[in-house]
Structure formats: C-alpha cells, structure tokens
Design an enzyme around this catalytic site. Structure first.
Site, PDB file in Angstrom:
ATOM      1  N   ASP A  82       0.835  -1.196   0.000  1.00 50.20           N
ATOM      2  CA  ASP A  82       0.000   0.000   0.000  1.00 50.20           C
ATOM      3  C   ASP A  82       0.874   1.252   0.000  1.00 50.20           C
ATOM      4  OD1 ASP A  82      -2.434   1.414   0.121  1.00 50.20           O
ATOM      5  OD2 ASP A  82      -2.304   1.584   2.307  1.00 50.20           O
ATOM      6  N   GLY A 181      -7.050   9.071   7.459  1.00 54.13           N
ATOM      7  CA  GLY A 181      -7.348   9.433   8.838  1.00 54.13           C
ATOM      8  C   GLY A 181      -8.845   9.420   9.083  1.00 54.13           C
ATOM      9  N   SER A 211     -11.934   4.909   6.341  1.00 55.51           N
ATOM     10  CA  SER A 211     -12.168   4.849   7.784  1.00 55.51           C
ATOM     11  C   SER A 211     -13.139   5.940   8.214  1.00 55.51           C
ATOM     12  CB  SER A 211     -10.850   5.014   8.554  1.00 55.51           C
ATOM     13  OG  SER A 211     -10.044   3.872   8.419  1.00 55.51           O
ATOM     14  N   VAL A 231      -9.052   0.331   4.571  1.00 52.16           N
ATOM     15  CA  VAL A 231      -9.312   0.710   5.960  1.00 52.16           C
ATOM     16  C   VAL A 231      -8.020   0.564   6.757  1.00 52.16           C
ATOM     17  CG1 VAL A 231     -10.588   0.159   8.063  1.00 52.16           C
ATOM     18  CG2 VAL A 231     -11.726   0.011   5.843  1.00 52.16           C
TER      19      VAL A 231
END
Length: 284
Positions: A82, A181, A211, A231
């Site tokens: 990622d 975030g 998220s 996530v």
C-alpha cells in the site's frame, strides 16, 4: 494455493457488485483478527501494508505469516503493498513473493505519474503481479505520505481513461473527497464524479480513506464502481482506545496475552462491520 493475487479478487467483485476490503496490518493481533473474522464470514480480504509496516515486521516474516494463516484457516488471502513510492523497494518485495502492488506517484505531474507507474507495471506484469495506481490526491497522512487538505486533488474522469490506457494498470485508486485518517465531520463525497469515472474507465476502482465513512456512503460508492475499500485508521483507533481503556481500568495488568484481548475484540467489531458494508460476506 491460499495466497492469491488481488486481480481475480477485484474482477470477481466488479462482476458481483460488491467490494473487497483491504485492511492495513500493524501487528500480529491485527492480522489474527482480520483473518479469523474473514474466515468465519467466508469473506475475501486483502492484507495491506505500507512501507513502514513492511519495515516494522520484515517482508519475509510478513509473507510467511500470511501464508501460514491462509493455510491454517483454508482461506484465500492477498498481500498488498500500500502506498509504495520507490521502484527498487517494490521490485525487491515482488522478488520476495508479493503479488499485489500499489505504486503511488500521484504527487507527480500527470505525465510523470504515467511514466513512473508504467515502469512499475512493466516490471510487475512479468511476475504476474497486479498493480494499482492513484490519480488525484487524498488529503491527510498515510505512513510517510502526507498531503495538505488544500492541496488534495480530485480525479479527472477524462484523464483517468488516458492514465489507465497509458499505464496498463489493473485497478485505479480515485480521489472523490475522502481523506486518510478519521473525519471531524462527514465528508461530502463527489458521487457524480465517481459515476463519470466509471463511464470512462472499465477497471476495478479503489477507494482510499474509508475509515469512518457511513455505511450509506460506502455502499453508494460500490454501486458506482468501487471494488476495493481501504481501511487503516479505524482499526488503529479501535485497537488503541480499547487498550488504553483496559489498562486504565486494570493498572495491575502485565500480561499482553490478557490485556490485548479487549483491543482484539474492538478491532473484530470494525472488521465485521466493514465486511458487511462491502457486501462481501460469503464471497470467498
């Protein structure tokens, strides 16, 4: 074979009208919770790690753990790089056995983004490794990648097609108003833009910064073409808050095998909810 590429996972999701969650892993307990929950729900999941995670755990260790847990639970898992930015780093991990990569060159001008991504695609496809890239930039911070909210850029639908065709990527991460975030207030996602991107690009689309999004928003993005939901922060926050609460209430606790159970339980709730929101239960 239980460790698989994300390409087939995401193509299945695109055909089936659901999304595959990619959970960023930060420690053994996170891995245990994600894999156990996914196996119990027969849900496809992607184990994702930023460069910091691979440095923390060790690439060989992380690959061995994913392979061992996939075999233990008889459950297919994909391990994914990622927000990786360096070609040499990606190449080394691919040679070690990673079969899914996100090359993040979204901070570069359009032409340079294409050039950097194509270099990675040309290399990775020699090893049958699937490649995700990002067009547009999300605000917030993910590992060492930080973008000020004022500098965040939305994905241009017409450019998205050119980008996909020029690079040969297998999936496209889009910027439609999410951020890395947690959110202080509900974000205003640009669903119209996402719908336009879907009309221009026939690849599986990826949503970073999920998220804290509402179930309604997540499911709407899936209807409009999102096939992978990332996530990270939500898992970290659940783990940290539960652990802080437990140690505050039980200051005498000294055995991690005991006091980490509350943190695992909190993460389990997050993983179960994300799988439900993605509509992927029973799809593995």
């Amino acid at each position: 074979m239980y460790v698989v590429s994300t390409k087939q996972m995401l193509n299945n999701a695109q055909r089936g009208g659901y999304a595959v969650p990619a959970f960023n892993i930060h420690n053994l307990e996170t891995m245990q919770v994600v894999v156990e929950t996914a196996a119990n729900l027969h849900a496809p999941v992607i184990i994702a790690g930023t460069p910091g995670t691979f440095t923390h755990a060790g690439t060989e260790n992380l690959l061995a753990l994913v392979s061992a847990m996939a075999k233990q639970y008889h459950h297919p898992l994909a391990i994914h790089l990622d927000h990786h930015t360096k070609f040499d780093d990606i190449a080394q991990k691919v040679r070690s056995g990673v079969r899914s990569v996100m090359i993040d060159a979204s901070h570069l001008p359009f032409a340079q983004n294409i050039s950097r991504v194509k270099e990675v695609v040309d290399f990775c496809h020699r090893f049958d490794v699937s490649v995700e890239a990002e067009l547009g930039q999300l605000g917030g911070q993910e590992d060492d990648v930080q973008v000020n909210e004022a500098d965040a850029l939305y994905t241009n639908p017409a450019q998205a097609r050119e980008f996909a065709e020029a690079t040969g990527i297998d999936s496209l991460a889009v910027a439609i108003g999410t951020a890395h975030g947690m959110y202080a207030s509900a974000p205003a996602l640009d669903f119209s833009r996402l719908e336009n991107i879907r009309q221009w690009v026939n690849l599986p689309l990826v949503l970073h910064g999920a998220s804290g999004l509402s179930t309604k928003d997540i499911q709407q993005t899936i209807k409009l073409g999102i096939c992978k939901i990332n996530v990270a922060t939500e898992l970290k926050n659940a783990f940290s808050q539960a652990l802080k609460n437990y140690l505050t209430e039980h200051p005498e606790a000294t055995d991690p095998r005991d006091y980490l159970q509350s943190a695992k339980s909190a993460m389990r709730d997050v993983v179960s909810k994300v799988i439900a929101d993605c509509g992927c239960e029973g799809r593995a």
